[in-house]
Design an enzyme around this catalytic site. Sequence first.
Site, PDB file in Angstrom:
ATOM      1  N   SER A   1      41.436 -79.794   1.104  1.00 43.80           N
ATOM      2  CA  SER A   1      40.745 -80.873   1.800  1.00 43.80           C
ATOM      3  C   SER A   1      40.883 -82.178   1.026  1.00 43.80           C
ATOM      4  O   SER A   1      40.116 -82.443   0.099  1.00 43.80           O
ATOM      5  CB  SER A   1      39.268 -80.503   1.967  1.00 43.80           C
ATOM      6  OG  SER A   1      38.548 -81.648   2.386  1.00 43.80           O
TER       7      SER A   1
ATOM      8  N   TYR B   1      31.444 -78.122   0.916  1.00 44.81           N
ATOM      9  CA  TYR B   1      32.731 -77.778   1.515  1.00 44.81           C
ATOM     10  C   TYR B   1      33.881 -78.141   0.561  1.00 44.81           C
ATOM     11  O   TYR B   1      34.785 -77.331   0.295  1.00 44.81           O
ATOM     12  CB  TYR B   1      32.870 -78.530   2.841  1.00 44.81           C
ATOM     13  CG  TYR B   1      34.208 -78.378   3.507  1.00 44.81           C
ATOM     14  CD1 TYR B   1      34.500 -77.210   4.224  1.00 44.81           C
ATOM     15  CD2 TYR B   1      35.159 -79.383   3.451  1.00 44.81           C
ATOM     16  CE1 TYR B   1      35.734 -77.066   4.844  1.00 44.81           C
ATOM     17  CE2 TYR B   1      36.384 -79.245   4.071  1.00 44.81           C
ATOM     18  CZ  TYR B   1      36.674 -78.085   4.765  1.00 44.81           C
ATOM     19  OH  TYR B   1      37.882 -77.955   5.372  1.00 44.81           O
TER      20      TYR B   1
ATOM     21  N   LYS C   1      36.507 -75.666  -1.603  1.00 46.09           N
ATOM     22  CA  LYS C   1      37.964 -75.834  -1.501  1.00 46.09           C
ATOM     23  C   LYS C   1      38.576 -76.059  -2.890  1.00 46.09           C
ATOM     24  O   LYS C   1      39.655 -75.583  -3.188  1.00 46.09           O
ATOM     25  CB  LYS C   1      38.295 -77.027  -0.606  1.00 46.09           C
ATOM     26  CG  LYS C   1      38.067 -76.751   0.876  1.00 46.09           C
ATOM     27  CD  LYS C   1      39.323 -76.172   1.483  1.00 46.09           C
ATOM     28  CE  LYS C   1      39.219 -76.064   2.995  1.00 46.09           C
ATOM     29  NZ  LYS C   1      40.432 -75.461   3.581  1.00 46.09           N
TER      30      LYS C   1
ATOM     31  N   VAL D   1      36.393 -85.252  15.000  1.00 47.05           N
ATOM     32  CA  VAL D   1      35.969 -86.449  15.745  1.00 47.05           C
ATOM     33  C   VAL D   1      36.888 -86.766  16.926  1.00 47.05           C
ATOM     34  O   VAL D   1      36.402 -87.106  18.014  1.00 47.05           O
ATOM     35  CB  VAL D   1      35.797 -87.672  14.799  1.00 47.05           C
ATOM     36  CG1 VAL D   1      37.063 -88.002  14.058  1.00 47.05           C
ATOM     37  CG2 VAL D   1      35.317 -88.900  15.557  1.00 47.05           C
TER      38      VAL D   1
ATOM     39  N   ARG E   1      25.042 -89.895   8.868  1.00 47.03           N
ATOM     40  CA  ARG E   1      24.729 -88.579   8.309  1.00 47.03           C
ATOM     41  C   ARG E   1      24.833 -88.645   6.794  1.00 47.03           C
ATOM     42  O   ARG E   1      25.757 -89.265   6.256  1.00 47.03           O
ATOM     43  CB  ARG E   1      25.680 -87.539   8.885  1.00 47.03           C
ATOM     44  CG  ARG E   1      25.246 -87.202  10.315  1.00 47.03           C
ATOM     45  CD  ARG E   1      25.928 -85.980  10.813  1.00 47.03           C
ATOM     46  NE  ARG E   1      27.321 -86.262  11.131  1.00 47.03           N
ATOM     47  CZ  ARG E   1      27.997 -85.586  12.057  1.00 47.03           C
ATOM     48  NH1 ARG E   1      27.423 -84.625  12.730  1.00 47.03           N
ATOM     49  NH2 ARG E   1      29.252 -85.875  12.297  1.00 47.03           N
TER      50      ARG E   1
ATOM     51  N   GLY F   1      25.607 -88.156   2.953  1.00 48.55           N
ATOM     52  CA  GLY F   1      26.744 -87.590   2.207  1.00 48.55           C
ATOM     53  C   GLY F   1      28.094 -87.942   2.785  1.00 48.55           C
ATOM     54  O   GLY F   1      29.121 -87.534   2.247  1.00 48.55           O
TER      55      GLY F   1
END
Length: 385
Positions: free
Chosen positions: A194, A219, A223, A262, A343, A345
């Site tokens: 990522s 997340y 990774k 998105v 949101r 972070g």
Amino acid sequence: MTAAVPGFLEARRSIRAFRPDPVAADLLDALVAAACLAPAPHHSRPWRFVTLTDAAARAALADGMGARWRRDLTGDGVPAPEVDALVDASRRRLVGAPAAVLGCLTDDGLDRYPDEARQRAEWGMALLALGAAVENLMLAATDAGLASCWVAAPIFCPTEARDALGLDRSWLPEALVLEGARAAGSRKVVFAGSGGTLYGVPRSIPTPERHRQQPIAPYGVSKKVVIEYLRYYREVHDLEYTVLALANVYGPRQDPYGEAGVVAIFAGKLLAGQPPTIYGDGKQTRDFVFVDDVADAFARAADRGGGMVLNVGTGVETSVDELYDLMAGVLGVEGTPRYEAPRPGELRRSALDAAQARLQLGWKPWTSLEEGVTRTLDWFEAQSP
Ligand SMILES: Cc1cc2nc3c(=O)[nH]c(=O)nc-3n(C[C@H](O)[C@H](O)[C@H](O)COP(=O)(O)O)c2cc1C
């Protein structure tokens, strides 16, 4: 870069798993002859090459260098089981390769200086020349259908390597090259990393791979941990890997409920005639890369870029507002999105520098955002009842 890189340079790859078939002694001699064609300062040939076709000689070398490495690692405080795993894996690699060539430095033909600084520079030149000779050797091996791998070990313990093989005291072992036929089906993992989360809050944009890796989301942390496992498996179990640090991948078949969806979410909403929701002010940027281009990077990484993390992105920042405008424009939809609180972070900006992928994989993205978005919307439209 305008012209293509010559194929024989691109064909060379470091291979760590070899078939056991022996390598003919005269072929090894031909490789050494190719090595000796390398440029060297003032027509010197400041090198000696030792060909090792005998497994007992490679075992003696591995044991001599291994004993030293074991001492060093233990002195560094590395736990004993880890030391055993590292030293054993290195020995297996050297003994398991059907042949090896040890490149040594000599002062034969070098100039002598009364002062240390110039003498050191002279040795530096000789070492550069030896590096060029090793590259010649590896390229000639590739040309002959052999695989090879340059092993760093002797440069850390030249005396032990020399003593293990009973070499002349004036020879200084510096480079070891394993040679053999590439093992069929040697295993490799190409991992989808990522790039959007690996680096945390980027200090520079587009972000290169050398940027510190400090993910600020679970997340990205998970990774990143996989990359650590891959490093370990490569070191100890010879499992090759390449990590592709992906930007925001989008395209047909994208799951609107998945990670970073998105484009898919906007597609679903716009086609249903509903206004999408944008979290934050819409000015946050992302690097959108089309799925076909990304699939091409995976195919290329199947046998290139070993042991590397490579960014796969466009380097272009697009804000979420710009993305919305583009998608609404393609569909001819009027109206505005809904805005909600950002949101926690979420990164403000993100774009990846993919110069390394270009160099290592010959990869660059070719799909413009407009074309990619149009093809994605076409696909979603074809799915709607
Ligand atoms: C000076 C030098 C030392 C190296 N030492 C090692 C080594 O000890 N073990 C290893 O697995 N690979 C070693 N390599 C190989 C590199 O890991 C490899 O060249 C790199 O991953 C790039 O991959 P490529 O050669 O396929 O382009 C070394 C390469 C160089 C130039």
